[in-house]
Write an enzyme that holds these catalytic residues in place. Structure first.
Site, PDB file in Angstrom:
ATOM      1  N   GLU A   1     -22.705  23.931  19.238  1.00  0.00           N
ATOM      2  CA  GLU A   1     -22.506  24.653  19.254  1.00  0.00           C
ATOM      3  C   GLU A   1     -22.295  26.146  18.400  1.00  0.00           C
ATOM      4  O   GLU A   1     -21.847  27.255  18.805  1.00  0.00           O
ATOM      5  CB  GLU A   1     -23.315  25.458  20.677  1.00  0.00           C
ATOM      6  CG  GLU A   1     -24.340  24.920  21.349  1.00  0.00           C
ATOM      7  CD  GLU A   1     -24.023  25.470  22.946  1.00  0.00           C
ATOM      8  OE1 GLU A   1     -23.636  25.804  23.595  1.00  0.00           O
ATOM      9  OE2 GLU A   1     -25.232  24.594  23.851  1.00  0.00           O
TER      10      GLU A   1
ATOM     11  N   GLU B   1     -30.363  19.559  25.184  1.00  0.00           N
ATOM     12  CA  GLU B   1     -29.761  19.881  26.026  1.00  0.00           C
ATOM     13  C   GLU B   1     -30.112  20.457  27.081  1.00  0.00           C
ATOM     14  O   GLU B   1     -31.185  21.806  25.825  1.00  0.00           O
ATOM     15  CB  GLU B   1     -28.179  20.952  25.874  1.00  0.00           C
ATOM     16  CG  GLU B   1     -27.159  20.376  25.288  1.00  0.00           C
ATOM     17  CD  GLU B   1     -25.713  21.220  25.728  1.00  0.00           C
ATOM     18  OE1 GLU B   1     -26.150  21.979  26.040  1.00  0.00           O
ATOM     19  OE2 GLU B   1     -24.896  20.931  24.285  1.00  0.00           O
TER      20      GLU B   1
END
Lengths: 675, 675, 675
Positions: A150, A307
């Site tokens: 991320e 995710e």
């Protein structure tokens, strides 16, 4: 197919057993089997464990972990662990620490904490990526490589400032060119030397939440920051490729994440992957749009859902449980929009620090007798049975919605005419009109091939980059339908206004001139009065926020303002251009108006809904080798009914369906035409 | 009795005549006499006056002040003046200045401004305490020693960082132990050396208002910060004791003040004292609870009301006047809850700087012909007449409400499941159920002797410290009634989750397993459906915020959820354990439900209200040598009526009272059984 | 008359052609002619262009610009370009950069960015002013000199800290005097040396938005900061005067701008000029009041309207267009209140950076065929026809409203009794009562000659400076009417309370003693009950915010409180003092009450409205050599009707008007008595 070793929709997620003991790990493995989990993302945050100091590496724990997973039949998505630097590194090489927008040097802590232009960070992250690639290049468990995690944030340290100057020199060549691009004669900003340039932050050009005195400088810093992080990614990516040329390398993206120009990033990724965390009040159409953006990054290629939470999040103000069935529904929504994996954060909950109340497949209680685990296992069983049937299928679409990160940055850095303008919300309004009618749309970039589409919609195309106007003209000339809106065609790529009349380079294509732009207070509205009928549209509709006062120059006026001193001026125009049509929506209309307008545009191109369904029932289509799969998803809690025009089989349970068809609340059907 | 020199409720307050001239001071003395004032707190902020440089002390002004007060019949509470360092000290020893949570070094200014780990501050504050103790050890006017003032705040400087590492080494012994306690394998936080540890602040682990990425680190810093200030207090305390072994030493606390663990502090104080500043919309039950907390710090010992305003405050947004009678009413409320002094901030108003609009006994007009002065004088007369009758009496209670500072810190640092959870509000909800029925309750700590109580209520007992579960089991086993709630039993003292099923170590005692925790949005509610009746409770009640989804394991279900997918699951359970009962409240109920539930728990233990009174009429009981005093306080503006079961005398006016009894608006009665 | 070279109302505005090419500039000149524009403000932000390094000056571009304007018949307002320092200066002389209230050193960026106590800034700004003055002293185009631009902001750097100490030494002479003024014995703040004093900012005495622990220190810093910037202005002013003794020198002010004491500044200005940017919801009465303040700065002298937008702004949240006619209406409103110029920001829009969406006479489209340009041209024509008739006329007034910057600072720095008190809002409430009835009022300073007025109104005269009480007493003694309100007479010029009873030095004049001050919550109200009648006032009115509890000492009670425990106490009093009357309004009344009260005060002095007009129709009067001009301005969108008592000619169109007269929506009439 991501890997022929696992020819099915991957099922698994993040797994960090370095936080607990071997016995617990063995129990985890047993439960993975129960749940049908076949992939684990490991090593995401273990840099400090892997490298206790400058010269020592310690991968024994990782060897054991990967081997034990493999022995258990669980494959691995191997992360490079560089998303949080070790404490010793922060202490001994303080240049790895970021400086924030207020000029404050950070201390060790948190994650995603490294300066992207830190020499030490670049060296050490490159080195560990190389070490990992070399060590695990032949390991049969490793299917995907996961660089860092991320990416995001920004830094304003001296190293970044220096790197920014280099980046600018490469972009502009001369200081005169830069002065022109930034219009530095405004407010006496003329630069005579590269070293006079400082980073734009809260100590220089920025203030408040998102304001800048020099949009051009801020825009370049946003580009530079995105590029700086991309450089970090590329450094690691290259090391992996050096040792494992056929590797599948990705990093997990975050949907509509403002800071990074993902279209540019995607060029460097073997497969797109992303983390889907709808907020608790996020519309399902927004999630759908985010999936479509992720699919659009690589022109329709399938992506990884890297995710999602099995149930709760922890960073929302109020972290409610996913209701029964919702986790399965949203998992299939991802697949329905192009995902070829279903993965969770996380497989087991931590016991300490800030994510311990984030949901997991294995909860703190540690056993399988929980609602969450049962739902996960049930989905695991289904995905196992689906096998490879859906893998690598594509979503055909004749509608493209233009999205551009630099335009996003520029629109929302603008000082005036209104603070109410939110670029992604505008994109969503237009997207939703297609979504609600089950018309499949792609999110496309300015570099996409428009000839694949019948309709291109480009809400708030504020920045028109070099060549884009020509490309759009050519698209319409050949018969395409183009639609854009207020606050379009205003500036070039440096945020300099194109003088001579708005909408600048789009003026010819649209056949209009916008003389003034009125900004309305939040509680003010104007009216759209339709001239005659546009498909199902007739009479009056509301509009607001911004109202262009425009004059037609060849375009036809389809609707006029109904209020204020510009009552009677055009608010919707259509211009015939070559074989096509160019529409301009001069204000921000209510959703009903947009729905009717876009329905008519589709009708003109004979673009029909995949199915007609009641509100809350979403439909998409994936196609593979000529075989069509219809995904029907009921986001309502109650049963819904819709009409099927042919005979179908529901792949998830083998049921034959036709005619008036029921779908249970929060249920999913994957329909294949009966043979 | 605090001092046998003044065998009555002390009456007086803060007095800073160094701000005005001798003539004004002489006028003050005259007016003290008029008002019945017999104690003045002096020297609170006079460090700069006392010590003009490193080596010079100048106490002549203080000698004269104390002597003149004594000559006037006014005793002294002598402060050590260390609550604000002198400007010269900040200039010459900058280590006395704090560094804030954003890493900014402060400049000289304000008060309570010294770094608690500053070597210079520790040296100079210790020295001046010693000088004062030596000088005034035999002065007959001095009754109480007052160290510093309202300790609070925090510091993140390098000295604190170094001291934190030492503190951690003492707590954990090895870095491995610390890594385990903090779960540092999460987000790659493994520490290899103590010096890698940095203070958790907005530059490292913290963000926003109260968020941390590592709760364990933040928790330890909160402990360390409280301990650091306590060290400063202890240094001065020791110096005073060295010279005046029999001295009464205190520092003024602030009720539910989050930063300092007052249970730990109270161990070092000879008597608890505190400053009572209800906000303008603070419920009177909250003030009562704060008094009870202060009394609970030393297991029921009487405390000093060190400060309250005669009328206005100045730091509220809207500083309204105390209405006629309210100052007297709230003064007696303090006494009714265990205070043996009634003291004001301040005796005369300043003319300059930020507290000049704070109320005072002597207003800016300077004479006695004011409403405020008349009310103060009237109360002075009454307290004089009461003499020593109430001194040293105790408040008997059979109900203990468990409160714990570290639990407070941990609960509100939690990331998830909800931001709506406020620990003290939860304590207050349960407290209020007893308060409203005139059932006396003690606020107790985890170290208190539970065998003194029939009922222990422990709302949100999130952190279960070592030994506490056993202690509670033993309490219930012997017949006690225990009640706890949602979000209890979750973590250990390092904020690590106790795996194996919530509520962790309390699971056996409560006979339940909590599988999931749902967080509701502020506008969402669920229902409590009572199975049959619980005392006066039957039918449905509202609940919200958090909803545990739980399974009984031996407990009995007294009420169930009425809504959502967990409708029918238990929301109130009772577990018979040994001779006692353990209750679990799985959600946050409306107050009515709690009132009924706690009424029934009391009824089961035959705990009766002191008196039955209408809403707004508060009753407490103090007992001394077998003699009982009932305090009846009417917080309503209008007259109220209640029933007396026997014959009483009102100590404040000698009236005989029995049967149906009236009490005027805002009036107070102190009832002693007629003989 | 500002200049006999241009004997008419100047018409023009800011012009920055250094941002575009010569061809565009030539087009601008053509359009200036079309629009009747005769003055351009140039060189405002061109420092970096004028001076590319320490020793090089480059004015060729400016020579050409001024010459070309002059050749075109356009005069020049010549700015000194010092409102933003060059980037090279920030790099090589970092002392020019400010340090903000959080102690953060700024980087290069924005504008108005120079530390006013920077040695480098003072040297370089002085030098360039001298260079400009020398170069253009004889240029026939230059009519006005414009120093810097919109002075404002603050700095807390070390140079400012040192300069502050010097400033304090000059103010107080000895450290003892300073300690007394600041009441430093409060909170142990005693200073023993000037060097112990630090700047009051968020690292020392300040916190939150506007709070200080030491008001006296903060007040002196506000004075010092205003003075520091004034010193910068004076340095440049002196250089210009050295070379051009007869020059007209100004700097553009900003109305009710809090940071700078404009009464003090105006003493150093040859003519006042200001920038009028009403927010989008600013009442027209507020704009009128701001014009009157600007006129009041130099005791009624005409001023320059230096800037206003032709249509949009860009820095508001929602930047709506000025509706048709509004630009003309507001331009005449300025003239009606004393402006002798009508000037715009800006003549042509920028293409880049943060003001590109700010309105301009020449829009981005670049030609004259726009609504805005047409309205500008029409006004240009009218102003040309008016010639010099109105120039230098004055606005006669018998009412003075006292305004004081230091009082503003002090009132709003106060800690207690309420955060709701806004000084300018209070001034506006009283101003509006006169405005709505077309009674002309002057805004006067404490130094003004009160004998010019029949009525002096001084709302919230919190700080009474030395000599002011005497001056007011003398004014009333001689027959004047004085009115003041709650929170008056409280402190001296160091914010020290005047003890002995509020309202301190005004107590004798007002014949009252204020015992207590109650602060009400925003949703609380009390009542004003009129005793009998006061003009048209009778019965009950609402009041709130602050309520003084007062006793009369010679004054008469005209109205009493109707609620709360102080019901029946006086809320409006009148004291006969000498030949005059002194009124005290003890709370914050509803507007209706104020309107009635001030109407009666006017009636008592036989002060009549200029005209009686419907709501929204404003009237002012300018007088020159005995000739009267009535400005009638209709702020309503619709036509309005009013009654004329005589025969008039409308100067704008030659119409004869008398009796019942109509005025179109947003129209203006300038009436001269028919001869």
């Amino acid at each position: 197919m991501i890997s022929n070793k696992l020819p099915k929709i991957f099922y698994g997620g993040d797994y960090n057993p370095e936080q607990w003991d071997q016995e617990t790990h063995r129990e985890d493995l047993r439960m993975f089997k129960l749940a049908g989990i076949d992939i684990a993302t490991v090593n995401v945050f273990a840099w400090a464990l892997n490298q206790p100091d400058e010269t020592t590496y310690n991968f024994e724990w990782l060897d054991e972990l990967i081997d034990s997973l493999h022995a258990n039949g669980t494959y691995v998505c191997l992360a490079t662990s560089t998303a949080a630097h070790p404490a010793w590194m922060a202490k001994r090489y303080p240049d790895v620490l970021r400086t924030d927008a207020d000029g404050r040097k950070r201390k060790f802590g948190g994650r995603h904490n490294s300066c992207p232009n830190s020499p030490a960070y670049r060296k050490f992250s490159k080195d560990i990526a190389a070490k990992l690639a070399e060590r695990y290049k032949d390991h049969p468990a490793v299917l995907v490589w996961h660089v860092s995690n991320e990416y995001g944030g920004d830094c304003y340290c001296e190293n970044c400032e220096k790197a920014f100057r280099v980046w600018l020199r490469e972009r502009y060549g001369t200081i005169e060119q830069l002065n022109r691009a930034w219009n530095t004669n405004f407010w006496g900003h003329t630069f005579y030397d590269w070293d006079e340039i400082v980073v734009p932050n809260n100590l220089s050009e920025h203030w408040g939440d998102n304001n800048s005195t020099f949009q051009g400088i801020s825009l370049d810093y946003a580009r530079f920051n995105s590029d700086s992080m991309l450089e970090c990614y590329k450094l690691e990516h290259a090391e992996i490729k050096k040792h494992v040329p056929n590797s599948v390398v990705t990093t997990n993206l975050m949907g509509f994440f403002k800071q990074l120009d993902y279209f540019k990033w995607a060029k460097e990724m073997d497969i797109v992957s992303w983390d889907n965390y709808p907020g608790l009040q996020t519309p399902v159409s927004y999630t759908a749009m985010a999936h479509d953006l992720m699919r659009g990054l690589k022109d329709g290629d399938p992506f990884m859902l890297m995710e999602q939470t099995p149930s709760q999040q922890n960073w929302q103000p109020y972290n409610s449980l996913k209701r029964p069935g919702v986790m399965r529904l949203w998992s299939y929504q991802a697949v329905a929009h192009g995902a070829d994996t279903v993965m969770f954060f996380q497989l087991r909950r931590s016991v300490g620090a800030c994510e311990k109340y984030h949901g997991a497949v294995i909860e703190h209680v540690g056993h399988e007798n929980t609602r969450v685990f049962r739902e996960v296992s049930e989905l695991g069983r289904e995905l196992g049975e689906l096998g490879d049937r859906l893998l690598d299928s594509r979503l055909p679409s004749r509608v493209g919605i233009l999205f551009d990160w630099e335009n996003w940055w520029a629109v929302e850095k603008s000082s005036g005419p209104t603070v109410a303008l939110n670029y992604v919300d505008q994109i969503h309004k237009y997207y939703k009109s297609f979504y609600d009618r089950n018309v499949q749309a792609d999110i496309v970039s300015v570099d996409s091939d428009f000839s694949n589409y019948d309709i291109i919609v480009a809400p708030v195309l504020y920045m028109v980059k070099p060549g884009l106007a020509d490309k759009l003209e050519s698209f319409v000339e050949k018969g395409g339908t183009f639609l854009t809106t207020f606050f379009s065609g205003i500036v070039d790529e440096s945020d300099r206004v194109k003088t001579g009349g708005y909408p600048g380079e789009l003026r010819k294509l649209l056949g209009i001139w916008v003389e003034e732009i009125d900004a309305l207070f939040p509680d003010m509205r104007n009216k759209i009065v339709v001239n005659g009928e546009i498909g199902n549209l007739k009479g009056e509709y509301e509009c607001g926020m911004l109202c262009d006062l425009l004059h037609t120059e060849g375009a036809e006026t389809l609707a006029e303002y109904g209020e204020d001193f510009y009552k009677g001026m055009p608010v919707l125009t259509r211009h015939s251009f070559g074989k096509g049509q160019a529409y301009y929506v001069a204000s921000d209309p209510e959703q009903t108006f947009l729905n009717g307008l876009l329905e008519q545009l589709c009708a003109d191109k004979d673009i029909q809904p995949l199915l007609n369904t009641p509100e809350g029932v979403e439909v998409t289509q994936r196609v593979k080798d000529g075989e069509e799969f219809l995904f029907v998803m009921n986001h309502n809690a109650e049963v819904s009914t819709y009409e099927l025009g042919g005979n179908y089989v529901n792949l998830l349970n083998g049921d034959s369906l036709s005619g008036s068809t029921q779908i249970a609340g929060r249920d999913v059907q994957i329909l294949s035409p009966a043979k």
